[in-house]
Design a protein around this motif. Structure first.
Motif, mmCIF file in Angstrom:
data_model
loop_
_atom_site.group_PDB
_atom_site.id
_atom_site.type_symbol
_atom_site.label_atom_id
_atom_site.label_comp_id
_atom_site.label_asym_id
_atom_site.label_seq_id
_atom_site.Cartn_x
_atom_site.Cartn_y
_atom_site.Cartn_z
ATOM 1 N N VAL A 170 -22.138 -2.291 -31.959
ATOM 2 C CA VAL A 170 -22.111 -1.025 -31.220
ATOM 3 C C VAL A 170 -21.794 0.141 -32.151
ATOM 4 C CG1 VAL A 170 -20.963 0.259 -29.357
ATOM 5 C CG2 VAL A 170 -21.480 -2.166 -29.079
ATOM 6 N N GLY A 171 -20.991 -0.096 -33.189
ATOM 7 C CA GLY A 171 -20.605 0.969 -34.115
ATOM 8 C C GLY A 171 -19.348 1.693 -33.698
ATOM 9 N N GLN A 172 -18.793 1.314 -32.536
ATOM 10 C CA GLN A 172 -17.589 1.957 -32.025
ATOM 11 C C GLN A 172 -16.606 0.906 -31.537
ATOM 12 O OE1 GLN A 172 -19.282 4.372 -28.908
ATOM 13 N NE2 GLN A 172 -19.535 6.154 -30.263
ATOM 14 N N VAL A 173 -15.338 1.248 -31.602
ATOM 15 C CA VAL A 173 -14.303 0.371 -31.037
ATOM 16 C C VAL A 173 -13.509 1.174 -30.016
ATOM 17 C CG1 VAL A 173 -14.127 -1.167 -33.031
ATOM 18 C CG2 VAL A 173 -12.786 0.931 -33.009
ATOM 19 N N ARG A 174 -13.056 0.469 -28.999
ATOM 20 C CA ARG A 174 -12.314 1.111 -27.900
ATOM 21 C C ARG A 174 -10.896 0.562 -27.900
ATOM 22 N NH1 ARG A 174 -14.023 3.376 -22.947
ATOM 23 N NH2 ARG A 174 -16.152 2.870 -23.564
ATOM 24 N N THR A 179 0.499 5.084 -21.214
ATOM 25 C CA THR A 179 1.473 6.177 -21.230
ATOM 26 C C THR A 179 2.111 6.266 -19.851
ATOM 27 O OG1 THR A 179 0.022 7.931 -20.422
ATOM 28 C CG2 THR A 179 -0.116 7.393 -22.781
ATOM 29 N N PRO A 180 3.199 7.038 -19.723
ATOM 30 C CA PRO A 180 3.812 7.210 -18.384
ATOM 31 C C PRO A 180 2.847 7.806 -17.370
ATOM 32 C CG PRO A 180 5.311 7.947 -20.099
ATOM 33 C CD PRO A 180 4.021 7.659 -20.766
ATOM 34 N N PHE A 181 1.772 8.421 -17.848
ATOM 35 C CA PHE A 181 0.816 9.058 -16.925
ATOM 36 C C PHE A 181 -0.371 8.158 -16.616
ATOM 37 C CE2 PHE A 181 2.906 12.311 -19.490
ATOM 38 C CZ PHE A 181 3.511 13.059 -18.496
ATOM 39 N N GLY A 182 -0.383 6.953 -17.188
ATOM 40 C CA GLY A 182 -1.490 6.041 -16.932
ATOM 41 C C GLY A 182 -2.084 5.530 -18.235
ATOM 42 N N SER A 183 -3.170 4.783 -18.118
ATOM 43 C CA SER A 183 -3.847 4.217 -19.284
ATOM 44 C C SER A 183 -5.001 5.112 -19.720
ATOM 45 C CB SER A 183 -4.385 2.818 -18.952
ATOM 46 O OG SER A 183 -3.322 1.943 -18.663
ATOM 47 N N PHE A 184 -5.125 5.264 -21.035
ATOM 48 C CA PHE A 184 -6.203 6.068 -21.595
ATOM 49 C C PHE A 184 -6.958 5.245 -22.623
ATOM 50 C CE2 PHE A 184 -3.076 9.072 -20.090
ATOM 51 C CZ PHE A 184 -3.836 10.061 -19.488
ATOM 52 N N ALA A 185 -8.285 5.387 -22.624
ATOM 53 C CA ALA A 185 -9.118 4.674 -23.586
ATOM 54 C C ALA A 185 -9.531 5.638 -24.694
ATOM 55 C CB ALA A 185 -10.355 4.108 -22.899
ATOM 56 N N GLN A 186 -9.347 5.200 -25.924
ATOM 57 C CA GLN A 186 -9.731 6.019 -27.081
ATOM 58 C C GLN A 186 -10.867 5.311 -27.823
ATOM 59 O OE1 GLN A 186 -6.594 6.685 -29.873
ATOM 60 N NE2 GLN A 186 -7.817 8.030 -31.186
ATOM 61 N N VAL A 187 -11.978 6.046 -28.026
ATOM 62 C CA VAL A 187 -13.144 5.481 -28.710
ATOM 63 C C VAL A 187 -13.246 6.104 -30.096
ATOM 64 C CG1 VAL A 187 -15.646 5.171 -28.665
ATOM 65 C CG2 VAL A 187 -14.355 5.107 -26.532
ATOM 66 N N SER A 188 -13.412 5.262 -31.118
ATOM 67 C CA SER A 188 -13.550 5.759 -32.479
ATOM 68 C C SER A 188 -14.573 4.920 -33.232
ATOM 69 C CB SER A 188 -12.197 5.728 -33.208
ATOM 70 O OG SER A 188 -11.689 4.407 -33.250
#
Length: 375
Positions: A170-174, A179-188
């Protein structure tokens, strides 16, 4: 100072006419003053319009690529009436017909095809004469060339590439972050394949898997007659080699012209100075003067005053892009009036002053000489 027209439209330097037209329509739709009321939108629209005016015509685009803004500055900036109305018909249909179908950006596998090489810049000094008459110059440029051992693939002979195991091509990792405000996905970008989605099985020993090698190359480039300080020349396909078989970038040569002890350039004219004696100024004469072409004869009319500008036609700078047209050499005359004269010279001048009816008791000889040059 205008920016780069390709950057203004957001297109590559090898973009075809349709790519340029599509980019222009997209940006004009966004910044047209009838649609965008934000501050600066009108100026941005004018820049877009000017860039399209230059790049949409093959002849003006070629001049711009070779000489930069200096090659097209005579055309002037376009107003709204100069815009391709065929393009605006489509633009307004899109604007007032809704924005449906614009879609979202691509997702998934990153593009791993050929990539164009980087453009390079070289600063080159020219003498005053070289800038005026042009000619050939040999230069040396360090740049990236396609590795001949692996033909740019980066892989050792007999091996190839395989799908990256870290990102599965794919060329990307997730990465998920809580966090206290919920889950966040970071793609790089994938750190293993740097976003390519593929990795080399065995790296080429000659280039270390890069597919390109740093080399210094000798080039002969043609300097057009009439270039000036700051002129930019484009040498096509002499930048860095592309990746994965992509086309090379371009080389941009920025010229710096050295000053001359005798001549000063003003546009396509050349200025110089000439000092003559007061007798030559009074009586007139013919003198040999220096020009950029060599020696030439200049006529000094009788009674020439200090700071008179005399013209030698067609002894100036060839016009860039049309070397058959040349400017003039403008010669400012300085008159050397002596502070001391011998007895014989004084006697002759006093006789002349007397003939002229000048009063020796009122200003004397000095007044007479001063009056000769301030009538």
């Amino acid at each position: 100072m205008p920016g780069d027209y390709y950057e203004t439209l957001g297109v590559a330097r090898d973009a075809n006419k349709e790519d340029i037209k599509r980019a222009f329509r997209r940006l004009a739709r966004k910044y047209h003053p009838d649609v965008n009321k934000e501050p600066g939108a009108e100026e941005k629209f004018k820049e877009i319009n000017r860039a399209y005016e230059v790049l949409s015509e093959p002849e003006t685009r070629e001049r711009y690529d070779r000489f930069g803004e200096a090659g097209v500055s005579g055309a002037g900036a376009a107003g709204y009436g100069d815009v391709d109305m065929g393009g605006f018909a489509d633009i307004f249909e899109t604007i007032f017909g809704g924005f449906g179908g614009m879609g979202t950006g691509p997702t998934g596998r990153r593009r791993t095809g050929p990539t164009r090489g980087d453009d390079l810049r070289l600063d080159l000094k020219l003498s005053f004469q070289e800038a005026i008459f042009g000619g050939e110059k040999e230069i040396r440029i360090p740049h990236l060339e396609t590795c001949q051992a692996c033909q740019g693939s980066g892989a050792k002979s007999g091996t190839g590439v395989k799908t990256c195991g870290t990102c599965n091509g794919v060329g990307q990792v997730r990465r998920a972050t809580r966090t206290p405000f919920g889950s966040f996905a970071q793609v790089s970008a994938c750190p293993t394949c740097n976003g390519a989605g593929e990795v080399i099985e065995e790296k080429c020993e000659a280039c270390g898997g890069a597919g390109r090698k740093q080399e210094t190359k000798k080039l002969k480039i043609t300097i057009p007659a009439g270039v000036d300080d700051g002129t930019r020349l484009r040498v096509s396909k002499e930048g860095d080699a592309g990746l994965r078989g992509g086309p090379p970038g371009d080389l941009y040569v920025y010229l710096a012209v050295e000053s001359d002890r005798q001549f000063v350039r003003e546009g396509i004219n050349i200025r110089s100075e000439l000092e003559i004696s007061y007798l030559q100024a009074i009586l007139g004469c013919r003198l040999t003067v220096e020009t950029v072409d060599g020696e030439a004869e200049l006529v000094i009319p009788a009674g020439t005053q200090p700071n008179t500008v005399l013209t030698l036609e067609d002894r100036g700078v060839p016009k860039l892009g049309n070397a058959t047209l040349r400017g003039d050499q403008l010669i400012t005359v300085r008159i050397n009036i002596p502070t001391r004269i011998n007895n014989e010279e004084r006697e002759l001048l006093e006789r002349l002053a007397h003939i002229k009816g000048e009063s020796h008791g009122k200003g004397g000889l000095e007044g007479f000489l001063g009056g000769l040059f301030h009538k």
